[in-house]
Every structure is written in structure tokens, then in C-alpha cells.
Design an enzyme around this catalytic site. Structure first.
Site, PDB file in Angstrom:
ATOM      1  N   ILE A   1      37.313  45.620  27.386  1.00  0.00           N
ATOM      2  CA  ILE A   1      38.293  44.957  27.286  1.00  0.00           C
ATOM      3  C   ILE A   1      38.639  43.652  27.751  1.00  0.00           C
ATOM      4  O   ILE A   1      39.805  42.986  27.624  1.00  0.00           O
ATOM      5  CB  ILE A   1      39.489  45.907  27.895  1.00  0.00           C
ATOM      6  CG1 ILE A   1      39.213  45.981  29.481  1.00  0.00           C
ATOM      7  CG2 ILE A   1      39.769  47.338  27.097  1.00  0.00           C
ATOM      8  CD1 ILE A   1      39.691  44.890  30.132  1.00  0.00           C
TER       9      ILE A   1
ATOM     10  N   ARG B   1      36.302  40.220  26.772  1.00  0.00           N
ATOM     11  CA  ARG B   1      35.972  39.276  25.266  1.00  0.00           C
ATOM     12  C   ARG B   1      34.752  39.943  24.478  1.00  0.00           C
ATOM     13  O   ARG B   1      33.895  40.163  25.257  1.00  0.00           O
ATOM     14  CB  ARG B   1      36.116  37.739  25.459  1.00  0.00           C
ATOM     15  CG  ARG B   1      37.486  37.155  25.752  1.00  0.00           C
ATOM     16  CD  ARG B   1      38.306  37.302  24.587  1.00  0.00           C
ATOM     17  NE  ARG B   1      39.766  36.514  24.780  1.00  0.00           N
ATOM     18  CZ  ARG B   1      40.690  37.209  25.057  1.00  0.00           C
ATOM     19  NH1 ARG B   1      40.694  38.472  25.379  1.00  0.00           N
ATOM     20  NH2 ARG B   1      41.838  36.389  25.138  1.00  0.00           N
TER      21      ARG B   1
ATOM     22  N   GLU C   1      35.678  39.020  15.914  1.00  0.00           N
ATOM     23  CA  GLU C   1      37.030  39.496  15.139  1.00  0.00           C
ATOM     24  C   GLU C   1      37.976  38.442  14.540  1.00  0.00           C
ATOM     25  O   GLU C   1      38.118  37.344  15.075  1.00  0.00           O
ATOM     26  CB  GLU C   1      37.730  40.153  16.383  1.00  0.00           C
ATOM     27  CG  GLU C   1      38.282  39.414  17.331  1.00  0.00           C
ATOM     28  CD  GLU C   1      38.668  40.173  18.591  1.00  0.00           C
ATOM     29  OE1 GLU C   1      40.327  39.945  18.847  1.00  0.00           O
ATOM     30  OE2 GLU C   1      38.201  40.955  19.130  1.00  0.00           O
TER      31      GLU C   1
ATOM     32  N   HIS D   1      41.698  45.220  19.288  1.00  0.00           N
ATOM     33  CA  HIS D   1      42.426  44.179  20.340  1.00  0.00           C
ATOM     34  C   HIS D   1      43.849  44.562  20.463  1.00  0.00           C
ATOM     35  O   HIS D   1      44.752  43.666  20.402  1.00  0.00           O
ATOM     36  CB  HIS D   1      42.152  42.754  19.881  1.00  0.00           C
ATOM     37  CG  HIS D   1      42.225  41.867  20.927  1.00  0.00           C
ATOM     38  ND1 HIS D   1      41.429  40.514  20.653  1.00  0.00           N
ATOM     39  CD2 HIS D   1      42.781  41.937  22.147  1.00  0.00           C
ATOM     40  CE1 HIS D   1      41.609  39.878  21.920  1.00  0.00           C
ATOM     41  NE2 HIS D   1      42.451  40.655  22.658  1.00  0.00           N
TER      42      HIS D   1
END
Length: 313
Positions: free
Chosen positions: A230, A232, A261, A279
Site C-alpha cells: 500500500i 508505492r 499506474e 490505489h
């Protein structure tokens, strides 16, 4: 006094845009490379920019805005903002530590539980009519060793939830031991992975943490180990992770962040031992509005000639 224009470079929901406008600023959205370049060229008098860690802001873009005074990162991340270039220009840079920490920690635990218990896979199997096929044994969570890579504010909240709720022993790796912390410190990501049943990544992005979890760390985690990220996406060597998952050299992974992403590599899409969320860990309604409230507070302090609340250290 007329609202101060604020150039916004990352996608924002209407609620946060409205909160920024109510704070005395005029949002000017320029999301995406083409809109961003056009806005920077057309608005050289811009004094304030809002971005985030993934979207960033470059030295060249700063140079194109001679009146720029402040760059706000919404949320805690600021890895792609050229902070050194901003400091050289005397531009203030702020971010949002703490605004979404509880929400991210909650989501981290949800991913951990879903991963070990196989909840998404069981749900999909039942909906395909495979009730008996979805009833294979899955690892328990209670008592598993949790290694936290990045014991900052979010990492500590995860540790509290895991220890108090699930009796999970905790160890961690930071660049250096955290003062006053009773949890065992490991000297490297690989050492932490070798100790852990679950390796939880809560580290920020940037050059200092890029591929900190590499093929060696994944090998140390082993075929019974799980990875949750959670932090990067760049913290993990993504091709090495894909290979480890495909070959069963780790048991599974759950990711809220992906390197590059919002593009997700095609090789990830058919991995049955991988869970991905887009995310969203910090996107509870409470946290979303808190990030905008802090941006407004920092902007208002700056333009009133007062110290900002949360400068980038």
C-alpha cells in the site's frame, strides 16, 4: 479579494474541488500531459500548483512559471516533485501527512485478510457455481509474523491493528531504527522478508526506495510468504514479482499500487494469486475531504504570509 487561481494537475472529485473553491481559490484543472502542458504555457502568472506524488512537478515546469510560489501535494506522497529545484527557486512545497493514514491502514488490513483467506477468489468461484471448489483450506491470519517495510505513521497504524487485533508479531525495516520503537528492526528488506510470513510495504516512493523489494527479497519471503503493498509501486521490482507469483516462489500478493499506474501490465491480469485494487487505500470520504482541507489550510497560510502547516521536510 478575488480568489487566487490554483492550477490542479491531478484528477480531483467534485467534493474536493468545491472545498478548495470555498477556501478562497479558483481551481483550474489541467489533467493529463496535453492539458498540463497547455495550461502551463497559457498561464505563466500561476502562483500556486496542486499535484500529487505520482503526478509530480518538474524543474522545467517550474521554470515556465516565473511567479510560482507554492506547490501543494495532496496526500503524503511527493516523490515526483523536484523538491530540490523548488528550494533553489524559493518555492514552498507542502504535502498531506496524516490526512489519510487511518484509511490506508484499514485498507492494508483488508488486503491482508482478503489475500490470506482467498476472499476474492472464493467469491468469484461461488458466483461461477463452484461452491465446493471454493472451500479449500486457507492460511489463518492470527499469529502470522508481519514485517513492515516503512514504519512511518501509516506503518505504525498497521502494526497496531495487526498486533492488537490478530496477535501478529511485528518487525520492521527503515533506513535506521526508529527511536523509542519496541518492535525489532531488521537491517535490510531481504532480512525482514526472510523473517516475515507477510511482508507489508508502507514505504514512500522515490529513488531511495526504488526496487527495495527485489528478486532476492522475494526469494527470502519464500513460497509460503505473502506480499502486500500500500506504499508505492516503484518499491517493488515488478517483473521479479510477476515471475515469483507465476512460478509459485511466493504464495501471493495484494497490491493497491502498481509501478506505472494506471497502466497494469498484461502479465498481471491472469495471475490467480494476485489481488489488485486501483490505489484506493486512502480514498475514504473522510480522508478525501481531509486532504483538501489541509491543502486549503496550507495555501491560506502561505498567502497570508504565515508558515505553512505541513512543509516537505
Amino acid at each position: 479579494m478575488a480568489p487566487i487561481p490554483l492550477l490542479i494537475l491531478n484528477p480531483l472529485d467534485p467534493e474536493r474541488v468545491a472545498r478548495i473553491a470555498a477556501g478562497g481559490f479558483a481551481p483550474q484543472l489541467a489533467v493529463g500531459p496535453a492539458a498540463r502542458a497547455a495550461a502551463i504555457a497559457a498561464l505563466p502568472q500561476t502562483r500556486a500548483v496542486l499535484t500529487n506524488g505520482a503526478t509530480g512537478f518538474t524543474a522545467a515546469e517550474m521554470a515556465a512559471l516565473p511567479r510560482l510560489e507554492i506547490i501543494c501535494a495532496i496526500g503524503v506522497g511527493h516523490e515526483n516533485i523536484d523538491v530540490a529545484a523548488a528550494r533553489a527557486r524559493g518555492i514552498t512545497v507542502t504535502h498531506g501527512p496524516g490526512t489519510n493514514a487511518a484509511s490506508v491502514a484499514d485498507h492494508a488490513m483488508a488486503l491482508l485478510l482478503g489475500l490470506l483467506r482467498g476472499i476474492p477468489q472464493a467469491d468469484a468461484a461461488v458466483k461461477r457455481g463452484e461452491w465446493m471448489g471454493a472451500r479449500g483450506p486457507r492460511p489463518s491470519v492470527s499469529g502470522k509474523r508481519l514485517g513492515i517495510l516503512g514504519l512511518g505513521e501509516i506503518g505504525l497504524l498497521i502494526a497496531q491493528r495487526a498486533e492488537a487485533g490478530f496477535a501478529m508479531p511485528i518487525a520492521y525495516h527503515n533506513r535506521r531504527p526508529r527511536e523509542g520503537c519496541a518492535y525489532p528492526w531488521m537491517a535490510s528488506a531481504a532480512e525482514l522478508a526472510a523473517w516475515a510470513d507477510v511482508l507489508m510495504i508502507a514505504a514512500p516512493g522515490g529513488a531511495a526506495t526504488r526496487h527495495l523489494v527485489d528478486a532476492a527479497a522475494l526469494e527470502a519471503l519464500g513460497p509460503a510468504g505473502f506480499l502486500v503493498n500500500i506504499g508505492r509501486g516503484s518499491v517493488v521490482d515488478q517483473p521479479a514479482l510477476i515471475q515469483a507469483l507465476r512460478e509459485g516462489r511466493i504464495a501471493g500478493a495484494a497490491l493497491d499500487v502498481v509501478d506505472g499506474e494506471p497502466v497494469v501490465p498484461a502479465e498481471m491480469l491472469d495471475l490467480p494469486n494476485l489481488i489488485i485494487t486501483p490505489h484506493i487505500a486512502g480514498r475514504s470520504p473522510e480522508a478525501v475531504l481531509a486532504t483538501a482541507t489541509l491543502v486549503v489550510a496550507n495555501l491560506r497560510a502561505h498567502f497570508a504570509g504565515q508558515p505553512v502547516l505541513t512543509p516537505v521536510a
